[in-house]
Design an enzyme around this catalytic site. Structure first.
Site, PDB file in Angstrom:
ATOM      1  N   LYS A   1       1.906  10.655   9.723  1.00  0.00           N
ATOM      2  CA  LYS A   1       2.573  10.463   8.429  1.00  0.00           C
ATOM      3  C   LYS A   1       4.009  10.966   8.482  1.00  0.00           C
ATOM      4  CE  LYS A   1      -1.216   9.924   5.287  1.00  0.00           C
ATOM      5  NZ  LYS A   1      -2.245  10.632   4.583  1.00  0.00           N
TER       6      LYS A   1
ATOM      7  N   LYS B   1      -7.854   0.933  12.969  1.00  0.00           N
ATOM      8  CA  LYS B   1      -9.017   1.167  12.094  1.00  0.00           C
ATOM      9  C   LYS B   1      -8.814   0.483  10.732  1.00  0.00           C
ATOM     10  CE  LYS B   1      -7.624   5.454   9.845  1.00  0.00           C
ATOM     11  NZ  LYS B   1      -7.885   6.799   9.432  1.00  0.00           N
TER      12      LYS B   1
ATOM     13  N   LYS C   1      -7.351   1.913   3.983  1.00  0.00           N
ATOM     14  CA  LYS C   1      -6.760   1.482   2.715  1.00  0.00           C
ATOM     15  C   LYS C   1      -5.243   1.574   2.751  1.00  0.00           C
ATOM     16  CE  LYS C   1      -9.095   5.644   1.371  1.00  0.00           C
ATOM     17  NZ  LYS C   1     -10.316   6.115   0.783  1.00  0.00           N
TER      18      LYS C   1
HETATM   19  P1  TYM Z   1     -11.444   9.288   3.691  1.00  0.00           P
HETATM   20  O1  TYM Z   1     -11.518   9.337   2.203  1.00  0.00           O
HETATM   21  O2  TYM Z   1     -10.205   8.718   4.312  1.00  0.00           O
HETATM   22  O3  TYM Z   1     -12.669   8.474   4.265  1.00  0.00           O
HETATM   23  C1  TYM Z   1     -13.995   8.755   3.885  1.00  0.00           C
HETATM   24  C2  TYM Z   1     -14.916   8.600   5.085  1.00  0.00           C
HETATM   25  O4  TYM Z   1     -14.807   7.291   5.637  1.00  0.00           O
HETATM   26  C3  TYM Z   1     -14.595   7.377   7.048  1.00  0.00           C
HETATM   27  N1  TYM Z   1     -13.780   6.218   7.475  1.00  0.00           N
HETATM   28  C4  TYM Z   1     -14.138   5.383   8.449  1.00  0.00           C
HETATM   29  N2  TYM Z   1     -15.225   5.317   9.238  1.00  0.00           N
HETATM   30  C5  TYM Z   1     -15.291   4.299  10.125  1.00  0.00           C
HETATM   31  N3  TYM Z   1     -14.341   3.346  10.249  1.00  0.00           N
HETATM   32  C6  TYM Z   1     -13.224   3.363   9.477  1.00  0.00           C
HETATM   33  N4  TYM Z   1     -12.310   2.409   9.595  1.00  0.00           N
HETATM   34  C7  TYM Z   1     -13.087   4.416   8.521  1.00  0.00           C
HETATM   35  N5  TYM Z   1     -12.135   4.732   7.602  1.00  0.00           N
HETATM   36  C8  TYM Z   1     -12.582   5.842   6.968  1.00  0.00           C
HETATM   37  C9  TYM Z   1     -13.856   8.690   7.244  1.00  0.00           C
HETATM   38  O5  TYM Z   1     -13.975   9.148   8.572  1.00  0.00           O
HETATM   39  C10 TYM Z   1     -14.534   9.576   6.236  1.00  0.00           C
HETATM   40  O6  TYM Z   1     -15.700  10.147   6.769  1.00  0.00           O
HETATM   41  N6  TYM Z   1     -10.350  13.989   4.988  1.00  0.00           N
HETATM   42  C11 TYM Z   1     -11.399  13.111   4.548  1.00  0.00           C
HETATM   43  C12 TYM Z   1     -12.049  13.528   3.225  1.00  0.00           C
HETATM   44  C13 TYM Z   1     -12.563  14.942   3.184  1.00  0.00           C
HETATM   45  C14 TYM Z   1     -13.735  15.425   3.826  1.00  0.00           C
HETATM   46  C15 TYM Z   1     -13.853  16.789   3.409  1.00  0.00           C
HETATM   47  C16 TYM Z   1     -14.656  14.861   4.691  1.00  0.00           C
HETATM   48  C17 TYM Z   1     -12.046  15.959   2.456  1.00  0.00           C
HETATM   49  N7  TYM Z   1     -12.799  17.070   2.588  1.00  0.00           N
HETATM   50  C18 TYM Z   1     -14.879  17.592   3.872  1.00  0.00           C
HETATM   51  C19 TYM Z   1     -15.696  15.675   5.140  1.00  0.00           C
HETATM   52  C20 TYM Z   1     -15.808  17.029   4.730  1.00  0.00           C
HETATM   53  C21 TYM Z   1     -10.824  11.727   4.345  1.00  0.00           C
HETATM   54  O7  TYM Z   1      -9.653  11.563   4.112  1.00  0.00           O
HETATM   55  O8  TYM Z   1     -11.738  10.742   4.310  1.00  0.00           O
END
Ligand code: TYM
Length: 334
Positions: free
Chosen positions: A114, A197, A200
């Site tokens: 970023k 990947k 969004k």
């Molecule tokens: P976030 O909101 O970007 O995504 C949520 C979950 O979706 C998974 N993911 C994917 N898995 C496979 N292929 C993809 N293309 C793909 N895009 C997204 C992410 O790996 C995630 O599991 N930092 C985290 C949110 C978070 C979190 C936490 C997760 C905050 N606190 C504590 C676990 C534990 C995030 O931005 O996910």
């Protein structure tokens, strides 16, 4: 149910989750609620790092909750809550920030990516401290496992390092969590650019399958997915990333093995295969979309679920913060 605990979170940054979110994470969340003591949160504080419009954020948070329920989370079998409702997340995050090295935080790839895109002058400090808040999310609940997609692996590593460091310095306080990351499905790729990947924040939405999009829109996107040279429908992530991605999606949603699908489509063309993938996706997502819209019609009910979830979460999180504060030398209020 075992005593083993899982925690995970998802950001309410868009009007709909995408198929990567579901296959990489939420599908496992649903399964784990039967075998584990499961805590799942919609991480609205994390979403603030992208400066969302307040009205959108409110709407997306409720839509996220409704989607999670429609996808199979059951408030009787898991604790579902919104991160900002449990103030302990901020309290532990500050402690984690004070334990993290500047260099260590600077090496987080999401921050690096970023800052390259936006420039360090314009990037928010929240993007930098984001992983420490995530570590707090996990450690507050003494989670054993964290079901996430591949892109979160580095954050889990940092969380483990911070937990170990704290335990070493102040005595055993935290469980050291492990990532629960699938071999297949942990990374779903963009349909138009199958080496990146599904995300969004992609520049174009044409490679993104949104859970709440209409059947017609999703069918169109799958039918125009980029495929590869050659004609065989075989899994080969290196040389056939487009077809391999569609095979992963087909297999995960139909419950059939990749080999079985390859056999079925032996000798058939990409067109037939994409039509079949579209059918499986639409069949799977249509009831989810309908259920989500139905749940959104009753925000009072959603509010009640979240209120109960926050109460259950806070009971656990409060105890952890009291222990942590005591160990680091903060005196209790008299
Ligand atoms: P976030 O909101 O970007 O995504 C949520 C979950 O979706 C998974 N993911 C994917 N898995 C496979 N292929 C993809 N293309 C793909 N895009 C997204 C992410 O790996 C995630 O599991 N930092 C985290 C949110 C978070 C979190 C936490 C997760 C905050 N606190 C504590 C676990 C534990 C995030 O931005 O996910």
């Amino acid at each position: 149910m075992s005593n083993s605990r899982v925690l995970s979170g998802i950001q309410p940054t868009s009007g709909s989750f995408h198929l990567g979110n579901y296959l990489g994470a939420v599908k496992q969340w649903v399964e784990l609620q039967d075998s584990h003591d499961a805590f799942y949160c919609v991480v609205d504080l994390h979403a603030l790092t992208s400066a969302p419009d307040p009205k959108e954020l409110r709407k997306n948070t409720l839509t996220s909750v409704a989607q999670l329920l429609a996808l199979g989370l059951d408030p009787e079998r898991c604790t579902l809550f919104v991160q900002s409702h449990v103030v302990e997340h901020n309290q532990l995050a500050w402690v984690m920030e004070c334990m993290t090295g500047f260099g260590e935080a600077s090496r987080m790839t999401q921050f690096k990516d970023k800052s390259v895109k936006t420039g360090t002058d314009r990037i928010g400090v929240g993007v930098f401290t984001y992983p420490m808040l995530m570590a707090a999310d996990i450690l507050l609940y003494q989670a054993n496992q964290v079901p996430v997609g591949e892109d979160q692996r580095q954050h889990i590593e940092l969380t483990r390092d911070l937990a170990g460091r704290f335990n070493h310095q102040y005595g055993k306080t935290f469980i050291i969590p492990e990532g629960f990351i699938l071999k297949e499905g942990a990374k779903i790729y963009d349909l138009q650019d199958p080496t990146s990947k599904m995300s969004k924040s992609a520049e174009s939405l044409s490679g993104l399958i949104e859970i709440l999009d209409t059947p017609a829109a999703n069918t169109k996107k799958i039918k125009s997915a980029v495929t590869d040279t050659g004609r065989e429908i075989t899994f080969d992530a290196q040389n056939k990333p487009g077809i391999s991605n569609l095979l992963t999606i087909f297999s995960a949603l139909s419950g059939r093995s990749v080999a079985e699908i390859e056999n079925e489509f032996a000798g058939k063309g990409y067109g037939d295969f994409k039509a079949a993938v579209a059918e499986v996706v639409v069949e799977y997502l249509t009831p989810v979309r309908e259920k989500t819209l139905e749940l959104l019609d009753d925000p009072t009910h959603l509010g009640q679920i979240l209120s109960r979830g926050a109460e259950k979460a806070q009971a656990v999180a409060g105890k952890t913060v009291r222990d942590v504060y005591d160990r680091i030398g903060l005196i209790p209020r008299g």
